[in-house]
Design a protein around this motif. Structure first.
Motif, PDB file in Angstrom:
ATOM      1  N   THR A 614      24.186  38.837  39.078  1.00 61.66           N
ATOM      2  CA  THR A 614      24.551  38.961  40.488  1.00 61.66           C
ATOM      3  C   THR A 614      25.719  39.932  40.639  1.00 61.66           C
ATOM      4  O   THR A 614      26.448  40.228  39.681  1.00 61.66           O
ATOM      5  CB  THR A 614      24.943  37.596  41.064  1.00 61.66           C
ATOM      6  N   ASP A 615      25.888  40.418  41.871  1.00 63.85           N
ATOM      7  CA  ASP A 615      27.021  41.308  42.152  1.00 63.85           C
ATOM      8  C   ASP A 615      28.343  40.583  41.916  1.00 63.85           C
ATOM      9  O   ASP A 615      29.325  41.175  41.449  1.00 63.85           O
ATOM     10  CB  ASP A 615      26.951  41.814  43.597  1.00 63.85           C
ATOM     11  N   GLN A 616      28.362  39.315  42.253  1.00 61.73           N
ATOM     12  CA  GLN A 616      29.581  38.532  42.062  1.00 61.73           C
ATOM     13  C   GLN A 616      29.939  38.448  40.578  1.00 61.73           C
ATOM     14  O   GLN A 616      31.111  38.531  40.200  1.00 61.73           O
ATOM     15  CB  GLN A 616      29.394  37.130  42.634  1.00 61.73           C
ATOM     16  N   TYR A 617      28.892  38.303  39.733  1.00 61.70           N
ATOM     17  CA  TYR A 617      29.119  38.254  38.285  1.00 61.70           C
ATOM     18  C   TYR A 617      29.707  39.572  37.792  1.00 61.70           C
ATOM     19  O   TYR A 617      30.686  39.592  37.031  1.00 61.70           O
ATOM     20  CB  TYR A 617      27.812  37.946  37.562  1.00 61.70           C
ATOM     21  N   ASP A 618      29.089  40.684  38.218  1.00 62.74           N
ATOM     22  CA  ASP A 618      29.568  41.994  37.777  1.00 62.74           C
ATOM     23  C   ASP A 618      31.006  42.224  38.223  1.00 62.74           C
ATOM     24  O   ASP A 618      31.831  42.775  37.475  1.00 62.74           O
ATOM     25  CB  ASP A 618      28.664  43.090  38.329  1.00 62.74           C
ATOM     26  N   GLU A 619      31.305  41.805  39.458  1.00 57.97           N
ATOM     27  CA  GLU A 619      32.664  41.989  39.980  1.00 57.97           C
ATOM     28  C   GLU A 619      33.668  41.148  39.183  1.00 57.97           C
ATOM     29  O   GLU A 619      34.751  41.622  38.829  1.00 57.97           O
ATOM     30  CB  GLU A 619      32.688  41.602  41.455  1.00 57.97           C
ATOM     31  N   LYS A 620      33.273  39.906  38.898  1.00 53.58           N
ATOM     32  CA  LYS A 620      34.161  39.014  38.150  1.00 53.58           C
ATOM     33  C   LYS A 620      34.339  39.501  36.713  1.00 53.58           C
ATOM     34  O   LYS A 620      35.458  39.472  36.156  1.00 53.58           O
ATOM     35  CB  LYS A 620      33.574  37.608  38.147  1.00 53.58           C
ATOM     36  N   LEU A 621      33.253  39.972  36.103  1.00 54.68           N
ATOM     37  CA  LEU A 621      33.329  40.482  34.737  1.00 54.68           C
ATOM     38  C   LEU A 621      34.250  41.688  34.669  1.00 54.68           C
ATOM     39  O   LEU A 621      35.051  41.830  33.735  1.00 54.68           O
ATOM     40  CB  LEU A 621      31.932  40.841  34.227  1.00 54.68           C
ATOM     41  N   SER A 622      34.138  42.574  35.653  1.00 54.61           N
ATOM     42  CA  SER A 622      35.001  43.759  35.695  1.00 54.61           C
ATOM     43  C   SER A 622      36.470  43.352  35.766  1.00 54.61           C
ATOM     44  O   SER A 622      37.339  43.948  35.113  1.00 54.61           O
ATOM     45  CB  SER A 622      34.630  44.633  36.891  1.00 54.61           C
ATOM     46  N   GLU A 623      36.737  42.323  36.550  1.00 58.65           N
ATOM     47  CA  GLU A 623      38.120  41.828  36.677  1.00 58.65           C
ATOM     48  C   GLU A 623      38.618  41.265  35.346  1.00 58.65           C
ATOM     49  O   GLU A 623      39.763  41.497  34.936  1.00 58.65           O
ATOM     50  CB  GLU A 623      38.157  40.753  37.760  1.00 58.65           C
ATOM     51  N   VAL A 624      37.745  40.516  34.655  1.00 55.09           N
ATOM     52  CA  VAL A 624      38.108  39.932  33.361  1.00 55.09           C
ATOM     53  C   VAL A 624      38.379  41.021  32.331  1.00 55.09           C
ATOM     54  O   VAL A 624      39.372  40.974  31.584  1.00 55.09           O
ATOM     55  CB  VAL A 624      36.995  38.984  32.879  1.00 55.09           C
ATOM     56  N   LEU A 625      37.478  42.022  32.263  1.00 59.67           N
ATOM     57  CA  LEU A 625      37.648  43.106  31.289  1.00 59.67           C
ATOM     58  C   LEU A 625      38.936  43.885  31.538  1.00 59.67           C
ATOM     59  O   LEU A 625      39.616  44.308  30.593  1.00 59.67           O
ATOM     60  CB  LEU A 625      36.448  44.043  31.336  1.00 59.67           C
ATOM     61  N   LYS A 626      39.266  44.069  32.810  1.00 61.24           N
ATOM     62  CA  LYS A 626      40.489  44.798  33.130  1.00 61.24           C
ATOM     63  C   LYS A 626      41.715  44.028  32.655  1.00 61.24           C
ATOM     64  O   LYS A 626      42.687  44.619  32.154  1.00 61.24           O
ATOM     65  CB  LYS A 626      40.568  45.046  34.632  1.00 61.24           C
ATOM     66  N   SER A 627      41.702  42.703  32.796  1.00 65.66           N
ATOM     67  CA  SER A 627      42.854  41.908  32.359  1.00 65.66           C
ATOM     68  C   SER A 627      42.965  41.876  30.835  1.00 65.66           C
ATOM     69  O   SER A 627      44.063  41.768  30.292  1.00 65.66           O
ATOM     70  CB  SER A 627      42.749  40.488  32.904  1.00 65.66           C
ATOM     71  N   ILE A 628      41.811  41.990  30.136  1.00 64.57           N
ATOM     72  CA  ILE A 628      41.828  41.948  28.671  1.00 64.57           C
ATOM     73  C   ILE A 628      42.174  43.301  28.074  1.00 64.57           C
ATOM     74  O   ILE A 628      43.026  43.418  27.189  1.00 64.57           O
ATOM     75  CB  ILE A 628      40.468  41.461  28.126  1.00 64.57           C
TER      76      ILE A 628
END
Length: 700
Positions: A614-628
């Motif tokens: 889902t778009d929400q998943y992609d958005e959340k994953l992008s946020e997680v990767l940026k923090s890592i």
């Protein structure tokens, strides 16, 4: 006035090659048992000890090399030399207040910018004679040349000159009551002899003593005993000068009365005064140090007061007026400075002050010793096995002793980065925070505290107990690893490094490999051997310097580059540098034991993971990767789609809460057999290397 270096040759565990130990105002000796720490302290006592026994060289002081131990030689020799410098000569204020004894006239000046110094050398020879222990000849000299000397440049040091330096030695095997008795007869006795007693106290004590004697003699039982002993004595001899023996509880002479002075403490609950012998061994040790400190402080105060009075005198003051002033000073203080005769330098040499004392006393002891060492006429030399003490000592003041292959002592200084360098404070603080590295058989340098939780647990599961082998962990956070490599290399302490590869993060991946290679080269690793690698096709290549400088820009988004990265990681493991792959230790363990680490979250808690695709998943994953990764993520093939769930949990467990706590909970849950079987391969290779190093140390 300070002893700035000590050169020892053929003394105890020091061999025929002279070893020079630089000394600061406070110096701490560390090393394993038998490395020579006690020998250094005893060497100082042989030069300037406060008793005849401490100054006497004995047969056991002479070093006998291993190759001739089976057959006793006919003659042995040793030497101990101290270099004494006078930094106060460059400070007019200090020179005025303390001065330098006139008989230290053997000063040497090497150049106009150097401080004057003296050389004092003890030379001794042992000869095999008809006596079972042989005979020892010893001499103490001034050496009046800065370099190689002739016999004409050696002059005997007189006892008066020698007495101006006191080395007070407190051994590890303590007998506090004996030390207190010795101090009472020497240190405290010197103080009592310097007191200018008033006529009033003399007459009062002697009068009261006579009253005690009269009352004692009037006792019927004492009279009966006295008559009986006199009758028996008179039957056996008739010397008039030794007739009429009398029992008495004390000697009424004033000098004998004050000689028997003793310390007493506040009355206890039964109104009985506690005596010094009632103290425990530990408290007696503390009281001995307090007695030494009292004497030093008193001498300091009297010397400073004398210097202030001298400054106030006018240059045209007549000699008889000066004598009158000095007399008045003595009357006012009640202590004669000339009779007290304070030494010009007091060296307090203490062996393992942690012996007999509770840990909470150690901070007070070290603080007191350091304060004493700040005085121009005070110096401290101690040895210790206590991390509690070492954490309070500046690393620059530490001297590390070890035995070489010939079982002879060698001494190393703790070499830190330049004090102007930002790395100095970091390394200095890190060493003080982890002083156990001085006593370690092996040091593991890691990124943080997680290694100290995970590696011991993994090692136990693999049959390698680390606590028993004195392995310590020092967290560096990836900073200034090179300085610790140099420090431990200089001290000859084996070490292994575990770093995070940080693939996908700024400076990670090839940047970490480049950093490790360059620092290994600075340590003297063979350049051709290190930079010869095997590419992805199995072909040997040699990396030019120009390519090494560009290594951090190498590609990490192709499969071939990941294979090449693997080859370089394996190469560096040959130099004891391991990398947690592909990100860090936390991610590696999470990949292997996700279900276990999930249990570290509170019930019903955990990361919020939207439905995949889902778009929400992609958005959340992008946020997680940026923090890592602090970027948009990593396109390296080292990370796969299967890692996406790990990323969510990684951020939740390791970026949102304490890493060591999370690892501790997980390690307590994983069965040892499962941990040993499924742990990341790089960690198991690391433990295998640690085991090999520990076995090598035991065999050596």
């Amino acid at each position: 006035m300070k002893i700035t270096s000590l050169t020892i040759c053929n003394f105890r565990c020091f061999g025929p090659e002279p070893v020079t130990i630089s000394l600061s105002e406070a110096t701490c000796l560390v090393g394993t048992n038998g490395a020579g720490k006690s020998a250094v302290l005893i060497a100082i006592s042989r030069l300037f000890g406060v008793s005849e026994a401490e100054r006497t060289v004995v047969k056991s002081d002479f070093h006998i090399p291993d190759e001739i131990e089976e057959e006793e030689p006919d003659e042995l020799s040793l030497s101990i030399e101290a270099r004494i410098e006078f930094p106060e000569l460059g400070d007019q204020e200090e020179l005025t207040s303390l001065g330098v004894p006139e008989f230290f006239n053997q000063m040497i000046v090497e150049d106009v910018e150097s401080a004057p110094f003296c050389r004092v050398r003890l030379e001794a020879k042992w000869f095999a004679t008809s006596l079972s222990e042989g005979d020892v000849e010893q001499s103490l000299y001034w050496v009046t040349t800065p370099t190689d000397e002739t016999e004409e440049q050696k002059h005997r040091m007189s006892p008066l000159q020698r007495s101006q330096i006191h080395a007070i030695y407190v051994p590890a095997a303590r007998d506090p009551s004996r030390q207190l008795r010795a101090a009472r007869g020497s240190t405290f006795g010197r103080l009592l002899r310097s007191i200018k007693w008033s006529d009033k106290i003399r007459s009062t004590l002697e009068g009261r003593a006579q009253d005690v004697l009269d009352a004692f003699g009037d006792e019927p039982a004492i009279q009966t005993v006295t008559e009986a002993i006199r009758a028996n004595w008179d039957e056996l001899q008739n010397l008039t000068s030794f007739e009429d023996p009398t029992l008495r509880p004390l000697n009424p002479r004033f000098e004998n009365l004050v000689r028997n002075l003793e310390f007493a403490f506040n009355p206890d609950s039964e109104h009985k005064q506690n005596q010094l012998e009632n103290l425990s061994e530990g408290l007696q040790s503390l009281f001995y140090l307090a007695l030494v400190g009292m004497m030093f402080d008193l001498e300091e105060r009297l010397l400073e007061k004398k210097a202030e009075q001298d400054e106030e005198e006018h240059e045209d003051e007549v000699e008889d007026q000066k004598e009158e002033n000095e007399k008045d000073d003595a009357d006012e203080d009640g202590i004669s400075l000339s009779k007290l005769n304070p030494p010009s330098l007091v060296i307090l040499t203490i062996e393992e002050p942690e012996n007999h004392l509770a840990p909470h006393y150690l901070g007070r002891i070290v603080e007191r010793l350091l304060r004493l060492s700040k005085s121009p006429r005070g110096q401290v030399l101690l040895s210790s096995h206590s991390p509690s003490i070492m954490s309070r000592i500046e690393p620059a003041q530490v001297r590390y002793l070890r035995l070489n292959s010939q079982n002879e002592s060698e001494v190393h200084e703790i070499l830190l980065p330049s004090s102007a360098d930002e790395a100095f404070k970091y390394v200095n603080d890190a060493v003080r925070a982890h002083p156990e590295l001085y006593f370690s058989t092996l040091v593991v340098l890691g990124e943080g505290d997680s290694e100290s939780v995970v590696l011991p647990r993994l090692a136990d599961s693999l049959g390698v107990p680390l606590d028993r082998n004195f392995v310590s962990f020092v967290p560096l956070g990836g900073r200034h690893v090179n300085h610790f490599w140099k420090l431990l290399s200089d001290l000859h302490i084996p070490y292994i490094t575990l770093l995070d590869l940080d693939l996908g993060r700024e400076g990670g991946g090839w940047g970490r490999i480049k950093y490790a290679c360059k620092e290994l080269l600075r340590l003297g690793i063979d350049r051709k051997k290190l930079l010869e690698s095997v590419d992805a096709k199995g072909k040997k290549t040699f990396l030019p310097d120009a390519e090494l400088e560009k290594m951090h820009t190498w590609d990490t988004e192709k499969k071939e580059s990941i294979e090449n990265l693997k080859n370089w990681r394996e190469c560096l493991e040959g130099y004891d540098v391991f990398f947690s792959y592909p990100l860090d230790l936390d991610f590696s363990l999470l990949r292997k034991f996700l279900d276990v680490y999930k249990t570290a979250a509170p019930p019903g808690a955990g990361p919020s993971i939207p439905k995949s695709g889902t778009d929400q998943y992609d958005e959340k994953l992008s946020e997680v990767l940026k923090s890592i990764f602090k970027t948009g993520g990593s396109k390296s093939p080292a990370y796969t789609t299967a890692d996406q769930e790990f990323f969510f949990w990684y951020r939740y467990l390791f970026l949102g809460r304490g890493k060591p706590t999370t690892h501790f909970q997980a390690m307590a849950t994983i069965p040892p057999t499962i941990l040993a079987e499924d742990a990341p391969k790089v960690l198991k290779r690391l433990i295998t290397r640690m085991k090999a190093k520990l076995n090598h140390q035991q065999q050596a």
